[in-house]
Design an enzyme around this catalytic site. Structure first.
Site, PDB file in Angstrom:
ATOM      1  N   HIS A 196       5.771 -26.696   3.110  1.00 21.90           N
ATOM      2  CA  HIS A 196       4.885 -27.757   2.638  1.00 21.90           C
ATOM      3  C   HIS A 196       3.810 -27.209   1.710  1.00 21.90           C
ATOM      4  O   HIS A 196       2.806 -27.870   1.457  1.00 21.90           O
ATOM      5  CB  HIS A 196       4.236 -28.461   3.835  1.00 21.90           C
ATOM      6  CG  HIS A 196       5.256 -29.053   4.761  1.00 21.90           C
ATOM      7  ND1 HIS A 196       5.884 -30.259   4.501  1.00 21.90           N
ATOM      8  CD2 HIS A 196       5.807 -28.576   5.902  1.00 21.90           C
ATOM      9  CE1 HIS A 196       6.758 -30.510   5.471  1.00 21.90           C
ATOM     10  NE2 HIS A 196       6.736 -29.501   6.327  1.00 21.90           N
ATOM     11  N   LYS A 253     -13.680   1.735  -4.016  1.00 21.40           N
ATOM     12  CA  LYS A 253     -14.710   2.050  -3.003  1.00 21.40           C
ATOM     13  C   LYS A 253     -15.891   2.735  -3.676  1.00 21.40           C
ATOM     14  O   LYS A 253     -17.052   2.449  -3.380  1.00 21.40           O
ATOM     15  CB  LYS A 253     -14.135   2.980  -1.934  1.00 21.40           C
ATOM     16  CG  LYS A 253     -13.091   2.337  -1.041  1.00 21.40           C
ATOM     17  CD  LYS A 253     -12.574   3.331  -0.003  1.00 21.40           C
ATOM     18  CE  LYS A 253     -11.378   2.795   0.745  1.00 21.40           C
ATOM     19  NZ  LYS A 253     -10.730   3.762   1.613  1.00 21.40           N
ATOM     20  N   GLU A 300       0.850  -1.201   0.000  1.00 18.71           N
ATOM     21  CA  GLU A 300       0.000   0.000   0.000  1.00 18.71           C
ATOM     22  C   GLU A 300       0.887   1.254   0.000  1.00 18.71           C
ATOM     23  O   GLU A 300       0.499   2.296  -0.509  1.00 18.71           O
ATOM     24  CB  GLU A 300      -0.951   0.010   1.207  1.00 18.71           C
ATOM     25  CG  GLU A 300      -2.122   0.967   0.999  1.00 18.71           C
ATOM     26  CD  GLU A 300      -3.183   0.913   2.100  1.00 18.71           C
ATOM     27  OE1 GLU A 300      -2.886   1.302   3.235  1.00 18.71           O
ATOM     28  OE2 GLU A 300      -4.318   0.478   1.802  1.00 18.71           O
TER      29      GLU A 300
HETATM   30  O1  LIG Z   1      -8.720   3.311   9.634  1.00 17.43           O
HETATM   31  P1  LIG Z   1      -9.637   3.516   8.503  1.00 17.43           P
HETATM   32  O2  LIG Z   1      -9.853   4.956   8.164  1.00 17.43           O
HETATM   33  O3  LIG Z   1     -10.947   2.795   8.736  1.00 17.43           O
HETATM   34  O4  LIG Z   1      -8.984   2.876   7.218  1.00 17.43           O
HETATM   35  C1  LIG Z   1      -8.698   1.521   7.161  1.00 17.43           C
HETATM   36  C2  LIG Z   1      -7.763   1.219   6.022  1.00 17.43           C
HETATM   37  O5  LIG Z   1      -8.359   1.615   4.798  1.00 17.43           O
HETATM   38  C3  LIG Z   1      -7.386   2.197   3.948  1.00 17.43           C
HETATM   39  O6  LIG Z   1      -7.588   3.557   3.921  1.00 17.43           O
HETATM   40  C4  LIG Z   1      -7.468   1.641   2.566  1.00 17.43           C
HETATM   41  O7  LIG Z   1      -8.791   1.717   2.100  1.00 17.43           O
HETATM   42  C5  LIG Z   1      -6.064   1.870   4.617  1.00 17.43           C
HETATM   43  O8  LIG Z   1      -5.049   2.726   4.262  1.00 17.43           O
HETATM   44  C6  LIG Z   1      -6.447   1.942   6.051  1.00 17.43           C
HETATM   45  O9  LIG Z   1      -5.492   1.346   6.893  1.00 17.43           O
END
Ligand SMILES: O=P(O)(O)OC[C@H]1O[C@](O)(CO)[C@@H](O)[C@@H]1O
Length: 560
Positions: free
Chosen positions: A400, A524, A369
């Site tokens: 394994h 998203k 990421e």
């Molecule tokens: O802590 P949040 O804002 O719920 O985000 C959770 C995760 O989602 C992300 O933003 C990726 O969608 C990550 O970088 C982050 O760790």
């Protein structure tokens, strides 16, 4: 990152030198390097903070390292480290610092960032966390029906899940004695199955939920949170003859951890059960602060502070050690050499310690990421490779499963082996201690054997007689070994910080921003649009044939 000119990394003089140097080394087998340089262990092994980093099985020599140091200098690594640690706005696309290192500064340190001493604020947030931990460990936190809390479920995903999950498993041996027992559980997936499993086993009267979300907008976590709230309300508001208000249930059974207190309040979390942190802490770098609440609940605040101390020791080393001895720089440069000059784009993480079960999953987020990027900090497309595909598994189990590919596949892979030197000294029963120590030796023998076979191939055998092709091993697969003196909160903190800084060094050389993650945003948005169509509130005819087919298959299943 900090290259003095506008040159892209591949235009830097040292990059060109390394390209030619790699051509010369391309056909030199690792076993030959060991044959000609018997002191490779001394030359390529460094130690700090209870860690030993063995880079001798990388396919490189002294000249390679010299050229890589020049590349690091030309790319501006030293000034970038200074910028990171002093709180400059290194996260350029979001115009803010990336100050996870400030979360582990000692209480008596100061760090002035744009006019504010942030150490005092960090210490205050840790004190708030400590007070919640103390209440739970004293059995003083009572649920809505008056019973002491025994189970805590962390609802979070990504950085709000993986770090705490990994560390709580790694340090489970460090539970403090003599406290009120509190079990910590994790549920992250938006499909609800992990949560459903918790709900089927836990008692609502003695369970609280920690809503961990930096943004407090992540649908995965909020959908789990809503299900948990309904589960509690359905069981506790009609408890016995005394009615209990919904507000009381939410108040007593939820803690929030977020950089957005307003959103926590809006959701219904009472201010004194809110722990906060700052936008300048990236999600995948957040286990060191209040997101680490589950860790502190499992190991206690003293051990949590030891974890911070180990990470801080690595931060100081990163800031102060010369490049030749600087573990994160060396580890980062090994990665650059493999990806950009030896064209090795797969990287496997292989801990030989069952307690590090989630370490590879944690690193997958940290590395991919952060550095899975293809535009420079100035927004130009890159024309060189960046982060390799990184995956892993406990080494003994992976032996394994996928080691076949490591030994005989067509794909070059670099491996990181991770193991503690000492284990099981604390086991009281002498017979069990002896048996477990035997198992530890077995595990180390396998760890060391695998990196040796990957390096030497058939030459690892003393008697290398004629064999059919399918029984041959070409070797020449590079690897790194990280030894921990033993796995403790301190050495684990140092280990995690080692990898955090390795990622940063690579980002500097690749001229990318490791602190944003725009690549996850489009998915998203499209998921929200897709959900509307699944819920019959959108126009399916606008979808492609495959997506249409998948949605129609779901609708058909719903009708059955
Ligand atoms: O802590 P949040 O804002 O719920 O985000 C959770 C995760 O989602 C992300 O933003 C990726 O969608 C990550 O970088 C982050 O760790």
């Amino acid at each position: 990152m900090a290259s003095a000119s506008s040159a892209t990394p591949d235009m830097l003089p040292a990059w060109q030198t390394l390209k030619h140097h790699a051509q010369a080394l391309q056909n030199v087998h690792l076993k030959t390097l060991f044959g000609t340089e018997p002191s490779r262990w001394e030359s390529f092994t460094r130690q700090v903070a209870g860690l030993t980093l063995d880079l001798s099985k990388q396919r490189w020599d002294d000249d390679t390292l010299e050229h890589l140091f020049t590349l690091a200098t030309e790319a501006g690594v030293p000034s970038a480290i200074e910028a990171l640690l002093s709180g400059k706005r290194v996260n350029v696309s979001e115009n803010r610092p990336a100050l996870h290192t400030a979360l582990r500064l000692p209480a008596d340190a100061t760090l002035d960032v744009e006019g504010d001493d942030i150490v005092a604020a960090v210490q205050e947030s840790l004190a708030q966390m400590e007070s919640l931990v103390s209440r739970l460990h004293a059995g003083q936190w009572r649920g809505a029906t008056g019973k002491p809390i025994r189970d805590v479920v962390n609802l979070g995903v990504g950085g709000s899940d993986l770090g705490p999950l990994m560390v709580t498993h790694a340090l489970a041996d460090f539970r403090p004695k003599g406290i009120h027992p509190v079990e910590v559980h994790f549920a992250s997936t938006m499909d609800g199955s992990q949560l459903a499993d918790c709900l089927s086993r836990l008692n609502p009267e003695t369970t609280i939920f920690v809503l961990s979300s930096k943004s407090f907008t992540t649908i995965d976590t909020l959908s789990n949170a809503n299900t948990a709230r309904e589960w509690l309300l359905g069981r506790l508001t009609q408890h016995g003859s005394t009615p209990i208000s919904a507000e009381m249930v939410v108040r007593q059974h939820f803690i929030g951890v977020s950089a957005s207190p307003d959103k926590m309040t809006e959701w219904g979390i009472t201010p004194d059960h809110q722990l906060t942190f700052w936008e300048w802490v990236g999600g995948r770098y957040s286990l060191w602060g209040t997101i680490g609440l589950p860790i502190a609940l499992v190991v206690g605040m003293d051990n949590f502070r030891e974890l911070l101390a180990g990470a801080h020791a690595m931060d100081r080393h990163f800031a102060e050690a010369p490049m030749e001895d600087n573990l994160p720089i060396l580890l980062g440069l090994a990665g650059i050499w493999n990806v950009n000059f030896l064209d090795i784009r797969a990287h496997s993480i292989l801990p030989y310690d069952g307690r590090l079960e989630y370490f590879a999953a944690y690193l997958e987020q940290l590395e991919m990421e952060s550095n899975g990027k293809s535009v420079t900090r100035q927004g130009q497309p890159v024309n060189y490779s960046t982060c390799p595909v990184l995956w892993g598994q406990l080494g003994p189990n992976a032996q394994h499963a996928f080691y076949q590919l490591l030994h005989q596949g067509t794909q070059p892979v670099v491996c990181d082996f991770i193991a503690p030197l000492k284990r099981y000294d604390e086991v009281e029963d002498p017979d069990t201690r002896r048996d477990l120590k035997t198992q530890h030796r077995l595990s180390l023998a396998n760890c060391f054997a695998q990196s040796r076979v990957l390096m030497l191939g058939d030459d690892a055998l003393e008697d290398d007689g004629p064999r059919p092709e399918h029984k041959r091993y070409r070797g020449n697969q590079p690897s790194t070994t990280v030894l921990l003196d033993q796995l403790t909160p301190f050495t684990l903190g140092a280990l995690i910080a080692l990898y955090e800084h390795k990622v940063f060094v690579q980002a500097v050389i690749w001229d990318i921003n490791p602190f944003d993650q725009w690549g996850v945003e489009l998915g998203k948005k499209i998921a929200t649009d897709t959900q509307k169509i699944i819920d019959h509130q959108g126009d399916i005819s606008l979808m492609d044939a495959s997506s249409r087919g998948l949605i129609e298959a779901f609708w058909a299943a719903e009708q059955e």
